[in-house]
Design an enzyme around this catalytic site. Structure first.
Site: not given
Length: 664
Positions: A33-34, A217-218, A248, A565
């Site tokens: 995503k980044t 973002d997020e 998330q 993770r």
């Protein structure tokens, strides 16, 4: 342009070169995503010739903001002047134009410690009882109100009950004191910026003209104020580009609302949606397990993650006899990876911080260095140190350090504690314990101290922080039950505290330490080896969430975050019983493990003659016996009784023999 797009997959390219208008990128865990966010900004600058000054990029952490700035600088050679966290952006706006709502340009920003200090001063001045209304709970309630855009006048209108009415009084005084000091808190940065943009047409239009493109973002972590801000700033062009993942969203307790991503479709009917489902982090077995768990949620879209990597190792699901043996086995698993991975590539994840204690002690015993992320080591936590001070002073009246500590906990508490000691004839408890070990064990003494001091009343408001503190107190009691007297208990704590294993090496060499952290702290991180521990109903999902569907869905998202993770190896461990309140209490394997297909799991059991339950639903489970080599030997399935009203009525009426029913 080839540099910007060359390493992107088709879905990432489509999102990067999105034309004008609103867009939402649903980006699964580990899907880059980044990369998409930075590629999008770089594409706007390089291909569309958009000025860096016309682009606003908003993130949630300084770390993410720094990473995005550095990547864009590398790709384009340009620095983004308007890139940072929501709070830093709002502070910048208020420095420039805050005078239009009566805010001095030299305002100061109060952090959490400053807020607590201010509320303490208010309590002192107005003689409020901090025993009745916990100061940190009050601060959290005011923060929550501000995130919901409720002024103190608004809050006064809806307040009900003694606690909320108290909040309303403190909130009004607190805000008055902030204004008098030309100060704002972090929540004010958002609400005052929003107020400025709503009330000043000139200011609002200035920033709307300035920001041709707004990227966030997020987005699943936004609260009401942040949602409103992004809506205003992206108008009238509506060039809003948000990246997020419903699965998330794990910060509801902080005011985050994943429904803001759903709300975007109502606010921007023509919004274009992109999905990033290719994962670059984990093996397919791990991704399949995560998808099966999160797919049980029904209130938000689910992404089906896939990878070009191999299926990888099966997920190890280990059932231990007790919490202590679970911790020992976790150490064995870690040592099994020593040759292949640095300790920094290994993480132990748990639902509550109180769970860290058993694993800290096991790591120390095993000679493995560790670090706690986003937390304090168990025996260094304030509430634990407070109670240890009471115990130490109980057996040694010359302990000046403990005396000074417990004195600070309140004169009333100290008076009650002193009275209790006198009633015991000021006995040296260590000597008394030799005579009456049963009634004066370490746990009994600790329970009496908790009772006479009313220490637990410090945390009677059920805030997230207070609940964690009470869990730490309960865990200390659990440890105390394992020692016959206070002296032995304190000696054990001292030996653990004195151990230097966890402090060796260079603090900057993160690869030297095994990572311990809560699932909440793990978001955004990745490790080669992940051990999710305490996978039991009541721990994960947490007991407070079992009866609430929204909270259960958040618990499932938390489990999903933990699973994703892991890059190469994932362990799910749990115990058949937990030592609590001086007794072994039976535990049930987490329902989230039940969601994972058995073909993805390698089931292991602590060597012992015991029937382990497995299967995919709550009412029918296979009973499986294992030999010492953990070879599965299936036996006859066993059926669970579904207790309903008819069965209860039948038992009461005598139609069923309950003993025979249970036996069958």
């Amino acid at each position: 342009m080839s540099d910007i797009l060359s390493n992107l997959n088709n879905e990432q390219v489509a999102a990067t070169i999105h034309q004008d208008g609103p867009a939402v990128v649903l980006a699964g865990a580990g899907s880059g995503k980044t990369t998409v966010l930075t590629s999008r900004v770089s594409w706007l600058i390089s291909k569309r010739n958009v000025s860096p000054y016309s682009i606003l990029v908003v993130t949630f952490t300084n770390k993410a903001a720094k990473e995005i700035k550095e990547r864009i600088l590398k790709l384009t050679g340009h620095i983004l002047p308007w890139s940072g966290t929501f709070h830093s952006f709002c502070a910048k706006i208020l420095r420039i134009d805050g005078d239009q709502i009566g805010l001095s340009r030299n305002f100061v920003i109060y952090d959490s410690a400053d807020q607590i200090s201010l509320i303490k001063n208010i309590y002192s001045e107005f003689n409020f009882d901090k025993e009745e209304f916990n100061i940190k709970a009050v601060q959290a309630a005011i923060s929550s109100a501000k995130n919901e855009l409720l002024s103190y006048e608004d809050y006064q209108q809806i307040a009900s009950g003694a606690f909320q009415n108290h909040i309303a009084r403190v909130y009004k005084i607190y805000q008055h004191e902030l204004n008098k000091a030309s100060a704002v808190d972090f929540d004010d940065l958002l609400s005052k910026t929003l107020n400025l943009l709503k009330t000043s047409t000139q200011t609002r239009e200035k920033y709307q003209r300035m920001f041709e493109h707004v990227l966030i973002d997020e987005y699943q972590d936004t609260n009401k104020a942040q949602y409103e801000l992004t809506k205003i700033l992206s108008a009238p062009q509506d060039n809003i580009f948000v990246v997020g993942d419903f699965c998330q969203s794990i910060y509801a307790w902080r005011g985050a609302d994943y429904k803001n991503m759903l709300q975007l479709k109502k606010s921007f009917p023509k919004i274009k949606e992109y999905k990033l489902e290719q994962n670059y982090r984990s093996t397919q077995n791990i991704l399949d397990a995560a998808t099966e768990v999160i797919s049980q949620n029904t209130s938000h879209p689910i992404l089906k993650l896939w990878t070009t990597k191999d299926a990888g190792n099966k997920i190890t699901c280990y059932e231990a006899e007790s919490g202590k043996s679970e911790a020992k086995q976790v150490i064995k698993f870690i040592k099994g990876h020593q040759k292949d991975f640095d300790y920094g590539n290994i993480a132990i994840l748990y639902r509550t911080n109180a769970q860290s204690r058993e694993f800290e002690e096991a790591l120390i015993s095993g000679g493995i260095p560790y670090r706690l992320i986003g937390g304090t080591k168990f025996y260094e936590r304030k509430e634990v140190k407070d109670l240890i001070a009471y115990l130490r002073f109980s057996i040694n009246k010359d302990d000046i350090v403990s005396y000074q500590r417990i004195l600070k906990l309140g004169q009333r508490r100290f008076a009650n504690f002193s009275s209790w000691l006198e009633k015991n004839n000021n006995l040296d408890l260590a000597t008394a314990l030799e005579k009456t070990r049963i009634t004066h064990s370490a746990a009994e003494v600790l329970k009496e101290i908790l009772e006479v001091t009313n220490y637990i009343d410090k945390f009677k408001r059920d805030t997230e922080e207070n609940i964690a503190k009470k869990e730490n107190v309960e865990e200390l009691l659990n440890v105390a039950t394992q020692f016959e007297d206070v002296s032995q208990f304190l000696e054990n704590i001292a030996l653990i505290q004195d151990n230097q294993f966890a402090d060796k090496g260079d603090a900057n060499e993160n690869n030297y330490y095994v990572n311990l952290m809560s699932l909440h702290s793990a978001k955004g991180l990745e490790f080669e080896v992940v051990l999710m521990v305490g996978m039991e109903d009541g721990l994960l999902p947490h007991s407070r969430s079992l009866m609430d569907n929204d909270q259960m869905e958040e618990e499932r998202r938390l489990c999903y975050v933990g699973i994703t993770r892991a890059k190469s190896f994932l362990y799910l461990t749990y115990s058949r019983s937990r030592f609590q309140y001086g007794a072994n209490i039976s535990a049930m394997r987490s329902r989230f493990i039940e969601d994972i297909p058995e073909e993805l799991l390698n089931l292991e059991l602590e060597p012992k003659k015991y029937n382990v339950t497995s299967g995919n639903n709550d009412f029918y489970r296979k009973k499986t016996n294992y030999d010492g080599g953990f070879n599965k030997q299936p036996t006859k399935p066993t059926r669970r009784i579904v207790v309903d009203d008819d069965l209860i009525d039948g038992i009461i009426a005598g139609d069923f023999d309950i003993d025979k029913l249970i036996e069958s």
